[in-house]
Enzyme design. Structure first.
Site, PDB file in Angstrom:
ATOM      1  N   LYS A 181      60.516  67.707  28.817  1.00  0.00           N
ATOM      2  CA  LYS A 181      60.281  67.638  30.260  1.00  0.00           C
ATOM      3  C   LYS A 181      59.501  68.859  30.741  1.00  0.00           C
ATOM      4  O   LYS A 181      59.868  69.990  30.440  1.00  0.00           O
ATOM      5  CB  LYS A 181      61.634  67.543  30.978  1.00  0.00           C
ATOM      6  CG  LYS A 181      61.587  67.609  32.498  1.00  0.00           C
ATOM      7  CD  LYS A 181      62.973  67.387  33.068  1.00  0.00           C
ATOM      8  CE  LYS A 181      63.031  67.674  34.556  1.00  0.00           C
ATOM      9  NZ  LYS A 181      64.349  67.351  35.124  1.00  0.00           N
TER      10      LYS A 181
ATOM     11  N   ASN B 146      70.511  74.147  35.099  1.00  0.00           N
ATOM     12  CA  ASN B 146      71.284  74.289  36.346  1.00  0.00           C
ATOM     13  C   ASN B 146      72.660  73.708  36.086  1.00  0.00           C
ATOM     14  O   ASN B 146      72.941  73.225  34.987  1.00  0.00           O
ATOM     15  CB  ASN B 146      70.601  73.580  37.528  1.00  0.00           C
ATOM     16  CG  ASN B 146      70.107  72.181  37.230  1.00  0.00           C
ATOM     17  OD1 ASN B 146      68.913  71.932  37.193  1.00  0.00           O
ATOM     18  ND2 ASN B 146      71.030  71.253  36.980  1.00  0.00           N
TER      19      ASN B 146
ATOM     20  N   HIS C 235      70.200  64.543  31.991  1.00  0.00           N
ATOM     21  CA  HIS C 235      69.831  64.151  33.348  1.00  0.00           C
ATOM     22  C   HIS C 235      70.020  62.647  33.524  1.00  0.00           C
ATOM     23  O   HIS C 235      69.954  61.881  32.557  1.00  0.00           O
ATOM     24  CB  HIS C 235      68.366  64.541  33.575  1.00  0.00           C
ATOM     25  CG  HIS C 235      67.944  64.594  35.008  1.00  0.00           C
ATOM     26  ND1 HIS C 235      67.760  63.468  35.781  1.00  0.00           N
ATOM     27  CD2 HIS C 235      67.629  65.653  35.795  1.00  0.00           C
ATOM     28  CE1 HIS C 235      67.360  63.827  36.989  1.00  0.00           C
ATOM     29  NE2 HIS C 235      67.277  65.154  37.030  1.00  0.00           N
TER      30      HIS C 235
ATOM     31  N   LYS D 269      75.335  70.974  40.840  1.00  0.00           N
ATOM     32  CA  LYS D 269      73.881  71.106  40.886  1.00  0.00           C
ATOM     33  C   LYS D 269      73.401  71.054  42.334  1.00  0.00           C
ATOM     34  O   LYS D 269      73.987  70.350  43.157  1.00  0.00           O
ATOM     35  CB  LYS D 269      73.241  69.961  40.093  1.00  0.00           C
ATOM     36  CG  LYS D 269      71.731  69.883  40.184  1.00  0.00           C
ATOM     37  CD  LYS D 269      71.176  68.676  39.461  1.00  0.00           C
ATOM     38  CE  LYS D 269      69.667  68.568  39.657  1.00  0.00           C
ATOM     39  NZ  LYS D 269      69.064  67.442  38.926  1.00  0.00           N
TER      40      LYS D 269
ATOM     41  N   ASP E 172      69.122  69.574  30.246  1.00  0.00           N
ATOM     42  CA  ASP E 172      68.931  69.244  31.655  1.00  0.00           C
ATOM     43  C   ASP E 172      70.238  68.761  32.280  1.00  0.00           C
ATOM     44  O   ASP E 172      70.848  67.796  31.804  1.00  0.00           O
ATOM     45  CB  ASP E 172      67.871  68.147  31.767  1.00  0.00           C
ATOM     46  CG  ASP E 172      67.210  68.087  33.128  1.00  0.00           C
ATOM     47  OD1 ASP E 172      67.837  68.528  34.100  1.00  0.00           O
ATOM     48  OD2 ASP E 172      66.081  67.601  33.218  1.00  0.00           O
ATOM     49  N   ASP E 173      70.668  69.453  33.326  1.00  0.00           N
ATOM     50  CA  ASP E 173      71.865  69.055  34.092  1.00  0.00           C
ATOM     51  C   ASP E 173      73.158  69.135  33.286  1.00  0.00           C
ATOM     52  O   ASP E 173      74.113  68.392  33.548  1.00  0.00           O
ATOM     53  CB  ASP E 173      71.721  67.635  34.649  1.00  0.00           C
ATOM     54  CG  ASP E 173      70.804  67.564  35.859  1.00  0.00           C
ATOM     55  OD1 ASP E 173      70.196  68.586  36.206  1.00  0.00           O
ATOM     56  OD2 ASP E 173      70.692  66.476  36.454  1.00  0.00           O
TER      57      ASP E 173
ATOM     58  N   HIS F 144      57.912  69.189  34.440  1.00  0.00           N
ATOM     59  CA  HIS F 144      58.431  69.307  35.807  1.00  0.00           C
ATOM     60  C   HIS F 144      57.994  70.601  36.508  1.00  0.00           C
ATOM     61  O   HIS F 144      58.753  71.191  37.267  1.00  0.00           O
ATOM     62  CB  HIS F 144      59.961  69.182  35.815  1.00  0.00           C
ATOM     63  CG  HIS F 144      60.498  68.743  37.155  1.00  0.00           C
ATOM     64  ND1 HIS F 144      61.818  68.873  37.508  1.00  0.00           N
ATOM     65  CD2 HIS F 144      59.876  68.190  38.233  1.00  0.00           C
ATOM     66  CE1 HIS F 144      62.013  68.414  38.729  1.00  0.00           C
ATOM     67  NE2 HIS F 144      60.838  67.987  39.191  1.00  0.00           N
TER      68      HIS F 144
ATOM     69  N   CYS G  93      66.120  71.837  38.898  1.00  0.00           N
ATOM     70  CA  CYS G  93      65.235  71.790  37.726  1.00  0.00           C
ATOM     71  C   CYS G  93      63.991  72.655  37.817  1.00  0.00           C
ATOM     72  O   CYS G  93      63.817  73.600  37.053  1.00  0.00           O
ATOM     73  CB  CYS G  93      64.816  70.343  37.479  1.00  0.00           C
ATOM     74  SG  CYS G  93      66.183  69.193  37.233  1.00  0.00           S
TER      75      CYS G  93
END
Length: 482
Positions: A125, A273, A213, A290, A33-34, A127, A71
């Site tokens: 996650k 992302n 994240h 992002k 994530d991120d 989401h 996300c």
């Protein structure tokens, strides 16, 4: 005698079916994530990611793998094989307490793989919406789910928006997770799934890390041991989070080997992302961050590792791959076909052989709220509208010989369209629209052809639903309010 022949036929049929089933590859998708383009060791040696570096080196670096700018849209595209603007999810990530979910009008990846005989497990996650139970993972094709529903939360106490708790073991609230770092929790659960897996059945494991994240949190050991040379505080913590995630991947892949599953496993590692450049992430030397449709927001850190499946490995694959392609690719790997109403194209045979892929064109996004869009054809990228920010080039603090260039754009003076040659200018520094009018007209025509198929963003998605308030669910984020 006739009965014996029937029995023999039944047994042989069963054995043949089991053999076919066993030859289907296990599929492990690890989503970071991120994670920014320059947030891994093979692109930035100041960071500690030896396992990821090794797996990428042994496997195939996917140099032009694309995702969405944030996300939820990326996860929706991965699971459905459809562009988020065909789902009404193109604008941004889903917010806690707001109505929004991955549409259930057709099967998604775990449902289809389950129909092909796979055991399916999700860790980490989600989401993708949870206002109704039917939008949660175990109702969408996963045999099990261990993780959280929302976008972000504390890594240790697992509370997020409105200080409410958000951690589940299947559909049950799991309070035993309190006080434990999520990267470690998710690793332990993934290992448990692998060890308990019946190897006669193919496995689909979706390991969607919370890392890296925000909030920026990591056990001090990882910072002090691997990142003490970085002086910027946010970047040092991010470095530690990357090191902890790298250790997690090492542990998971080690257990795959121990259990004899690695030889028949296709592992995909990808970011969801680009990195957020204001909170320790780096997409250097790409432009943007992002939430933007610059390359820095949409070009993923990605590789695949499957040494006994790939005919060619140890190289960089420069063919275009979009996140919507993974759904049909994995379905073909599992022996399925005839998917309809999707935007993805299977790249399974091309990835195995290392041959040129089928994708020449894709849509970065069409956002009806921001009123911006972008399309790629071959080497050319056309952008339309205000691109959001950050717009510049942000060197990570440890690269002291590089210069950050921030670009502050006046919306009223910004060009309506910009055209870039990404082969000659991957950093998107120079628009060539004036000198390549024929290319501009071709891409604009194609982009305009796609626009009528957009599913509008639901304006109610920006409204907090009173009934969602976790105070009605013992201060836990829970389904049951839509």
């Amino acid at each position: 005698m006739k009965i014996s022949r029937v029995l023999v036929l039944v047994v042989l049929t069963y054995v043949a079916a089991s053999t076919v089933l066993a030859t289907k590859p296990n599929i492990v998708v690890i989503l970071a994530d991120d994670l920014g383009f320059s947030d891994v060791g093979w692109r930035n040696p100041a960071l500690h990611s030896p396992t990821l570096d090794r797996l990428a080196r042994e496997g195939v670096v996917l140099n032009q793998a694309y995702v969405q700018p944030s996300c939820s849209p990326s996860r929706a595209a991965l699971m459905s094989g459809r562009y988020p603007y065909h789902l009404g999810l193109q604008h941004s990530g889903l917010s806690a307490g707001h109505v929004g979910y991955l549409p259930d009008d057709q099967p998604i990846l775990p449902e289809t793989l389950k129909s092909l005989g796979y055991a399916t497990h999700a860790v980490g996650k989600w989401h993708l919406g949870f206002c109704n139970w039917r939008y949660t993972p175990t109702y969408r094709g996963f045999d099990s789910f261990y993780g959280f529903y929302n976008a972000e939360e504390d890594y240790y106490n697992h509370t997020g928006h409105r200080d409410a708790y958000d951690f589940r073991d299947d559909d049950q609230v799991d309070v035993t997770a309190k006080g434990h770092y999520s990267t470690h929790l998710f690793t332990d659960r993934a290992i448990r799934i692998i060890r308990r897996h019946n190897s006669s059945q193919p496995l689909f494991l979706y390991l969607s890390f919370q890392a890296v994240h925000t909030p920026l949190e990591v056990p001090e050991y990882y910072m002090h041991r691997f990142c003490s040379h970085i002086n910027d505080t946010d970047r040092q913590i991010k470095c530690g989070m990357i090191a902890a995630m790298d250790e997690a991947v090492a542990n998971v892949t080690h257990v795959l080997e121990q259990q004899g599953l690695a030889d028949n496993t296709f592992l995909l590692f990808s970011s969801d992302n680009g990195g957020p450049v204001k909170t320790g992430g780096s997409n250097w030397p790409l432009r943007g961050s992002k939430t933007t449709i610059w390359e820095g927001g949409t070009r993923a850190v990605a590789f695949m590792h499957a040494p006994n499946l790939l005919q060619k490995s140890g190289y960089t694959y420069n063919e275009l791959i979009h996140v919507v392609d993974w759904y049909p690719t994995f379905v073909e790997a599992g022996g399925g076909s005839n998917l309809s109403n999707i935007d993805g194209v299977s790249q399974w045979q091309n990835l195995l052989a290392g041959t040129p892929g089928p994708r020449f064109e894709f849509i970065y996004n069409i956002d009806d709220v921001f009123n911006n869009a972008a399309i790629r054809q071959g080497r050319y990228k056309l952008t339309q509208g205000h691109m959001n920010g950050p717009n510049g080039w942000f060197a990570p603090p440890e690269m002291t010989n590089e210069t950050t260039v921030e670009v502050h754009v006046n919306r009223h003076n910004e060009p309506a369209y910009q055209l870039f040659d990404l082969e000659a200018d991957p950093e998107e520094k120079h628009s060539i629209l004036d000198t390549h009018q024929h290319v501009f007209q071709r891409l604009k025509f194609r982009l305009d052809e796609y626009r009528p198929s957009i599913v509008p963003t639901d304006p109610s998605g920006d409204v907090f639903v009173h009934e969602a308030n976790p105070k009605y669910f013992n201060d836990v984020w829970s389904p049951g309010w839509c």
